[in-house]
Design an enzyme around this catalytic site. Structure first.
Site, PDB file in Angstrom:
ATOM      1  CG  ASP A  98      -2.220   0.766   1.036  1.00  0.00           C
ATOM      2  OD1 ASP A  98      -2.159   2.006   0.863  1.00  0.00           O
ATOM      3  OD2 ASP A  98      -3.282   0.147   1.033  1.00  0.00           O
ATOM      4  CG  ASP A 156       2.349   4.766  -6.590  1.00  0.00           C
ATOM      5  OD1 ASP A 156       1.291   4.283  -7.065  1.00  0.00           O
ATOM      6  OD2 ASP A 156       2.704   5.945  -6.762  1.00  0.00           O
ATOM      7  CB  VAL A 157      -0.701  -0.208  -7.859  1.00  0.00           C
ATOM      8  CG1 VAL A 157      -0.758  -1.122  -6.650  1.00  0.00           C
ATOM      9  CG2 VAL A 157      -1.810   0.837  -7.835  1.00  0.00           C
ATOM     10  CE1 TYR A 200     -13.852   3.289  -8.246  1.00  0.00           C
ATOM     11  CE2 TYR A 200     -16.103   2.671  -8.783  1.00  0.00           C
ATOM     12  CZ  TYR A 200     -14.956   2.469  -8.044  1.00  0.00           C
ATOM     13  OH  TYR A 200     -14.897   1.449  -7.118  1.00  0.00           O
ATOM     14  CE  LYS A 220     -12.731  -0.108  -9.367  1.00  0.00           C
ATOM     15  NZ  LYS A 220     -11.614  -0.910  -8.807  1.00  0.00           N
ATOM     16  CB  THR A 265     -29.287  10.555 -11.423  1.00  0.00           C
ATOM     17  OG1 THR A 265     -28.395  10.408 -10.327  1.00  0.00           O
ATOM     18  CG2 THR A 265     -29.594  12.017 -11.660  1.00  0.00           C
TER      19      THR A 265
HETATM   20  P1  NAD Z   1     -10.096   1.803   0.695  1.00  0.00           P
HETATM   21  O1  NAD Z   1      -9.922   3.241   0.413  1.00  0.00           O
HETATM   22  O2  NAD Z   1     -10.445   1.381   2.080  1.00  0.00           O
HETATM   23  O3  NAD Z   1      -8.826   0.960   0.239  1.00  0.00           O
HETATM   24  C1  NAD Z   1      -8.097   1.244  -0.933  1.00  0.00           C
HETATM   25  C2  NAD Z   1      -6.625   1.131  -0.613  1.00  0.00           C
HETATM   26  O4  NAD Z   1      -5.892   1.345  -1.825  1.00  0.00           O
HETATM   27  C3  NAD Z   1      -6.157   2.183   0.395  1.00  0.00           C
HETATM   28  O5  NAD Z   1      -5.486   1.580   1.473  1.00  0.00           O
HETATM   29  C4  NAD Z   1      -5.240   3.076  -0.415  1.00  0.00           C
HETATM   30  O6  NAD Z   1      -4.163   3.612   0.322  1.00  0.00           O
HETATM   31  C5  NAD Z   1      -4.757   2.118  -1.490  1.00  0.00           C
HETATM   32  N1  NAD Z   1      -4.229   2.821  -2.648  1.00  0.00           N
HETATM   33  C6  NAD Z   1      -4.750   3.913  -3.279  1.00  0.00           C
HETATM   34  N2  NAD Z   1      -3.938   4.310  -4.256  1.00  0.00           N
HETATM   35  C7  NAD Z   1      -2.888   3.446  -4.269  1.00  0.00           C
HETATM   36  C8  NAD Z   1      -1.711   3.340  -5.053  1.00  0.00           C
HETATM   37  N3  NAD Z   1      -1.435   4.215  -6.045  1.00  0.00           N
HETATM   38  N4  NAD Z   1      -0.845   2.336  -4.788  1.00  0.00           N
HETATM   39  C9  NAD Z   1      -1.110   1.465  -3.792  1.00  0.00           C
HETATM   40  N5  NAD Z   1      -2.195   1.516  -3.004  1.00  0.00           N
HETATM   41  C10 NAD Z   1      -3.072   2.511  -3.248  1.00  0.00           C
HETATM   42  O7  NAD Z   1     -11.256   1.326  -0.312  1.00  0.00           O
HETATM   43  P2  NAD Z   1     -11.890  -0.116  -0.606  1.00  0.00           P
HETATM   44  O8  NAD Z   1     -13.333   0.107  -0.716  1.00  0.00           O
HETATM   45  O9  NAD Z   1     -11.379  -1.155   0.309  1.00  0.00           O
HETATM   46  O10 NAD Z   1     -11.354  -0.350  -2.090  1.00  0.00           O
HETATM   47  C11 NAD Z   1     -10.701  -1.517  -2.514  1.00  0.00           C
HETATM   48  C12 NAD Z   1     -11.099  -1.813  -3.952  1.00  0.00           C
HETATM   49  O11 NAD Z   1     -12.482  -2.165  -4.008  1.00  0.00           O
HETATM   50  C13 NAD Z   1     -10.937  -0.620  -4.909  1.00  0.00           C
HETATM   51  O12 NAD Z   1     -10.413  -1.077  -6.144  1.00  0.00           O
HETATM   52  C14 NAD Z   1     -12.371  -0.139  -5.089  1.00  0.00           C
HETATM   53  O13 NAD Z   1     -12.557   0.548  -6.301  1.00  0.00           O
HETATM   54  C15 NAD Z   1     -13.118  -1.451  -5.036  1.00  0.00           C
HETATM   55  N6  NAD Z   1     -14.551  -1.311  -4.750  1.00  0.00           N
HETATM   56  C16 NAD Z   1     -14.983  -0.848  -3.544  1.00  0.00           C
HETATM   57  C17 NAD Z   1     -16.345  -0.737  -3.307  1.00  0.00           C
HETATM   58  C18 NAD Z   1     -16.900  -0.255  -1.994  1.00  0.00           C
HETATM   59  O14 NAD Z   1     -18.131  -0.080  -1.891  1.00  0.00           O
HETATM   60  N7  NAD Z   1     -16.077  -0.031  -0.975  1.00  0.00           N
HETATM   61  C19 NAD Z   1     -17.270  -1.099  -4.300  1.00  0.00           C
HETATM   62  C20 NAD Z   1     -16.786  -1.554  -5.515  1.00  0.00           C
HETATM   63  C21 NAD Z   1     -15.429  -1.665  -5.716  1.00  0.00           C
END
Ligand code: NAD
Length: 263
Positions: A37, A63-64, A155, A159, A206
């Site tokens: 992370d 950093d991804v 977004y 996705k 919406t």
């Molecule tokens: P979150 O914000 O809790 O976790 C995301 C993590 O990704 C964070 O710890 C952040 O520091 C890390 N991150 C961000 N940019 C980064 C980078 N450049 N390099 C490395 N790490 C990085 O959110 P989450 O909800 O746990 O999200 C996880 C995944 O699930 C994401 O891909 C999100 O789009 C997807 N998602 C979440 C939901 C939801 O309702 N929470 C719904 C659909 C999809």
């Protein structure tokens, strides 16, 4: 025996939310887990919690969006473990706003993490997986990869892109008979910090999210099952895709959304 006993798993974005739950679940089922992370303090704490619970975990800064860092991380896993069996491409951000006001810089910020990150993860992990005879890649998409949502154009683009890139790479690996399976997961409304940046972007009436609603209110209105999901609900699907229980599953999309995309 755990369901992923002896496997080596990399989870990106593992300091928080869904990624952390996936890392905990993979470790609880016997995998050695590398959590990565940008949020180092939280990431280290997450890895320590896994270790304290008797699991095998280590944290690395990553950093991804950086190809150099992907090369370093996968190289380090190769040196430390000699193999990589599971990659959960989970790191993601959500940037909301009308396309009319959305800057190109924000669009690129969104795609850099959610799309470039997944592309780079697969590109650099597959060679190490192949050396070990195969593996399972789980790409975190979203319900936003299945249907449109107002004020979430960037977004949704990422996705939707993850959804089809998953299928393309699944076919490439299948053709190569390399033992690598690639699937996407599509969470619905899951309680994590990501909503702090997305909530408030939609207009009432919406198909986007009502401006002032909490996750509970949104879920009771939009989700057929009537409630929000928790990170563990997603981890429960990811562990199945990561394990050999899903050995005949590739190019698939696992929707975990309480019915949100059905209605
Ligand atoms: P979150 O914000 O809790 O976790 C995301 C993590 O990704 C964070 O710890 C952040 O520091 C890390 N991150 C961000 N940019 C980064 C980078 N450049 N390099 C490395 N790490 C990085 O959110 P989450 O909800 O746990 O999200 C996880 C995944 O699930 C994401 O891909 C999100 O789009 C997807 N998602 C979440 C939901 C939801 O309702 N929470 C719904 C659909 C999809």
């Amino acid at each position: 025996m755990g369901r992923v006993e002896g496997k080596v798993a990399l989870v990106t974005g593992a300091a928080s939310g869904i990624g952390r739950a996936c890392a905990e679940q993979l470790a609880a089922e016997g995998a050695a887990v590398i959590l990565t992370d940008l949020q180092d303090e939280m990431g280290r704490a997450a890895a320590e919690a896994v270790t304290a619970a008797g699991g095998k975990a280590e944290y690395l800064h990553h950093d991804v969006t950086s190809e150099e860092e992907w090369v370093e991380i996968v190289g380090e896993i190769g040196r430390r473990h000699g193999r990589l069996d599971v990659l959960v491409n989970n790191a993601g951000i959500g940037v909301g706003g009308s396309i009319l006001e959305f800057s190109l810089a924000d669009f690129r910020r969104q795609t850099a993490v959610n799309l470039d990150g997944v592309f780079l993860g697969m590109k650099h992990s597959i060679p190490l997986m192949r050396k070990g005879g195969g593996g399972s890649i789980v790409n975190m998409s979203s319900v936003a990869g299945l249907k449109g949502s107002a004020n979430l154009a960037a977004y949704c683009a990422t996705k939707g892109g993850v959804r089809l890139m998953t299928k393309a790479v699944a076919m490439e690996c299948a053709n190569a008979k390399d033992g690598v399976r690639v699937n996407s997961v599509h969470p619905g409304i899951i309680e994590t910090p990501i909503w702090d940046t997305i909530v408030g972007t939609g207009e009432p009436g919406t198909n986007a999210l009502p401006r002032t609603a909490t996750l509970d209110q949104m879920s009771s209105m939009a989700v057929p099952l009537g409630v929000k999901g928790m990170p563990q609900d997603i981890a429960n699907g990811v562990i199945w895709l990561a394990s050999d229980e899903s050995r005949y599953v590739t190019g698939a999309e696992l929707v975990i959304d309480g019915g949100l995309t059905v209605r």
